[in-house]
Design an enzyme around this catalytic site. Structure first.
Site, mmCIF file in Angstrom:
data_model
loop_
_atom_site.group_PDB
_atom_site.id
_atom_site.type_symbol
_atom_site.label_atom_id
_atom_site.label_comp_id
_atom_site.label_asym_id
_atom_site.label_seq_id
_atom_site.Cartn_x
_atom_site.Cartn_y
_atom_site.Cartn_z
ATOM 1 N N ASP A 1 2.626 -10.263 -4.075
ATOM 2 C CA ASP A 1 1.266 -10.733 -3.771
ATOM 3 C C ASP A 1 0.223 -9.722 -4.211
ATOM 4 O O ASP A 1 -0.854 -10.088 -4.719
ATOM 5 C CB ASP A 1 1.129 -10.984 -2.267
ATOM 6 C CG ASP A 1 1.923 -12.207 -1.805
ATOM 7 O OD1 ASP A 1 2.346 -12.992 -2.689
ATOM 8 O OD2 ASP A 1 2.108 -12.372 -0.588
ATOM 9 N N ASP B 1 0.957 -15.547 -18.107
ATOM 10 C CA ASP B 1 2.007 -15.549 -17.091
ATOM 11 C C ASP B 1 2.528 -14.122 -16.947
ATOM 12 O O ASP B 1 2.797 -13.447 -17.962
ATOM 13 C CB ASP B 1 3.146 -16.483 -17.498
ATOM 14 C CG ASP B 1 4.166 -16.652 -16.384
ATOM 15 O OD1 ASP B 1 3.974 -17.566 -15.566
ATOM 16 O OD2 ASP B 1 5.135 -15.866 -16.359
ATOM 17 N N ASN C 1 9.382 -9.556 -7.184
ATOM 18 C CA ASN C 1 9.529 -10.073 -5.818
ATOM 19 C C ASN C 1 10.887 -9.705 -5.235
ATOM 20 O O ASN C 1 10.994 -9.278 -4.073
ATOM 21 C CB ASN C 1 9.366 -11.597 -5.815
ATOM 22 C CG ASN C 1 7.908 -12.015 -5.685
ATOM 23 O OD1 ASN C 1 7.087 -11.270 -5.160
ATOM 24 N ND2 ASN C 1 7.574 -13.197 -6.177
ATOM 25 N N GLU D 1 2.639 -17.452 -10.729
ATOM 26 C CA GLU D 1 2.157 -16.228 -11.371
ATOM 27 C C GLU D 1 1.402 -16.537 -12.658
ATOM 28 O O GLU D 1 1.234 -15.666 -13.518
ATOM 29 C CB GLU D 1 3.330 -15.284 -11.679
ATOM 30 C CG GLU D 1 4.320 -15.786 -12.693
ATOM 31 C CD GLU D 1 5.452 -16.629 -12.079
ATOM 32 O OE1 GLU D 1 6.500 -16.725 -12.722
ATOM 33 O OE2 GLU D 1 5.279 -17.167 -10.960
#
Length: 381
Positions: A275, A258, A266, A301
């Site tokens: 992204d 992760d 973000n 993620e």
């Protein structure tokens, strides 16, 4: 179907045999009449006629009849010679008439032979089970019966020859009409076959296109559109294969990764930057583990890796190496460097009947343990 065709062909042969019997009986009668006219012309002629009678009384053998005809010619020639020498006034007109009748009979038989052979061949080739075949069969049978009746009732060879010639002309016309119908039918059949062939080719193209489309759709259904990695559905299908290998005596480990502080990335740099991080990390994992392992984006993620054939220690070492590689990637967003790390949890199949789902659950718990211990590390559970 074959039994019906067999019975139809058998019935046709029986009819043809009856018709030819009529012709044969008529020819026997005609030959008998000619023999009666020739009686008394000489001992050789009478003996020859006796042999002819014997031939006509049983099964006629064409080769023997040909021999008798040759003998007849020699006998008639010798008879004429003796009469010319003796000058005994024998009626040469009778002999000449007999010879003329025999010649006419031979000519008539020759005229009948070839057309009747052709007729038999063409009738045999015709499809007795089709409507057109039945029409041809009925027409030809009627003409043959008419020939037999005319032969039986004939008193004059010239008239008989004309009648037989007319019947043969009718038979030839029937065959000509049959050929025309067959050509039209075959032309229509070829046209239908061509259209069907074109349609089959068209359907094959459509089927190929549909198969390609289905393959693409299937691939898309198993692929994560952002990273290009296999998705969660593809991972679950791969787990079924891994479970089979474990039951067969193999071993494997699962690593769950992760990205650390992904929400902060973000929120700080925007979703486009997030992204980009997902794509780069996913590509790095796929490149580093190679073809021996299987990498998928599990969701958000989180990424998962299946390490087949590795022990727990070896899988832990590989997972830690991947974390180091990701930490060393150079990310930039809005002109500023972005530090990206990830945490990992490792779990291995402990027994042959353990499911991939239960092993993943342990790896996921190990992942969260790594998060609690400070992130950017791997934990085995």
């Amino acid at each position: 179907m074959w039994e019906r065709k067999y019975h139809l062909a058998l019935e046709r042969m029986e009819r043809d045999e009856r018709d030819f019997r009529l012709v044969e009986d008529a020819l026997r009668k005609l030959a008998t009449r000619l023999a009666t006219l020739a009686r008394g012309q000489g001992e050789d002629v009478d003996r020859w006629l006796d042999r002819v009678g014997e031939q006509l009384g049983g099964n006629v053998v064409p080769e023997r009849v040909d021999v008798l005809l040759d003998q007849l010619s020699a006998i008639v020639a010798a008879l004429d010679t003796r009469r010319d020498i003796a000058g005994d006034g024998v009626d040469t007109e009778t002999v000449a008439a007999l010879r003329e009748d025999i010649a006419r009979l031979q000519g008539l038989l020759a005229d009948l032979g070839a057309p009747l052979r052709d007729m038999l061949r063409l009738v045999a080739d015709a499809d007795a089970g089709s409507d057109d075949g039945r029409v041809l069969d009925a027409s030809v049978s009627a003409e043959v019966r008419a020939i037999g009746e005319q032969l039986a009732a004939a008193t004059d060879l010239a008239e008989l020859r004309a009648q037989v010639s007319e019947r043969l002309t009718m038979i030839d016309r029937h065959f000509g009409e049959h050929r025309e119908r067959e050509e039209a039918r075959m032309s229509a059949y070829r046209d239908r076959a061509r259209r069907m062939r074109d349609r089959v080719e068209e359907l094959e193209v459509q089927a190929t296109s549909l198969q390609d489309s289905l393959r693409r759709e299937h691939a898309l259904a198993l692929t994560d559109p952002l990273t290009g990695l296999p998705n969660r559905l593809a991972w679950e299908r791969r787990m079924a294969d891994v479970e089979g290998d474990i039951r067969a005596g193999g071993r494997a480990c699962i690593a769950a990764f992760d990205i650390d502080h992904f929400k902060t990335i973000n929120d700080t740099f925007g979703h486009a930057a997030g992204d980009a991080v997902l794509r780069i990390v996913g590509g790095t994992l796929a490149r580093e583990v190679g073809k021996a392992a299987f990498v998928a984006r599990y969701g958000g993620e989180e990424f998962v890796v299946a390490f087949p054939g590795l022990s727990t220690d070896a899988a832990l070492a590989r997972a830690q190496a991947l974390c180091v590689i990701v930490e060393g990637l150079a990310f930039h967003a809005s002109g500023r460097p972005v530090k990206v790390t990830m945490s990992g949890g490792i779990a291995c199949f402990g027994f042959a009947t353990e499911s991939g789902g239960s092993v993943f659950d342990r790896a996921d718990r190990a992942l969260y343990a790594a998060k609690r211990e400070g992130r950017n590390r791997c934990v085995v559970l």
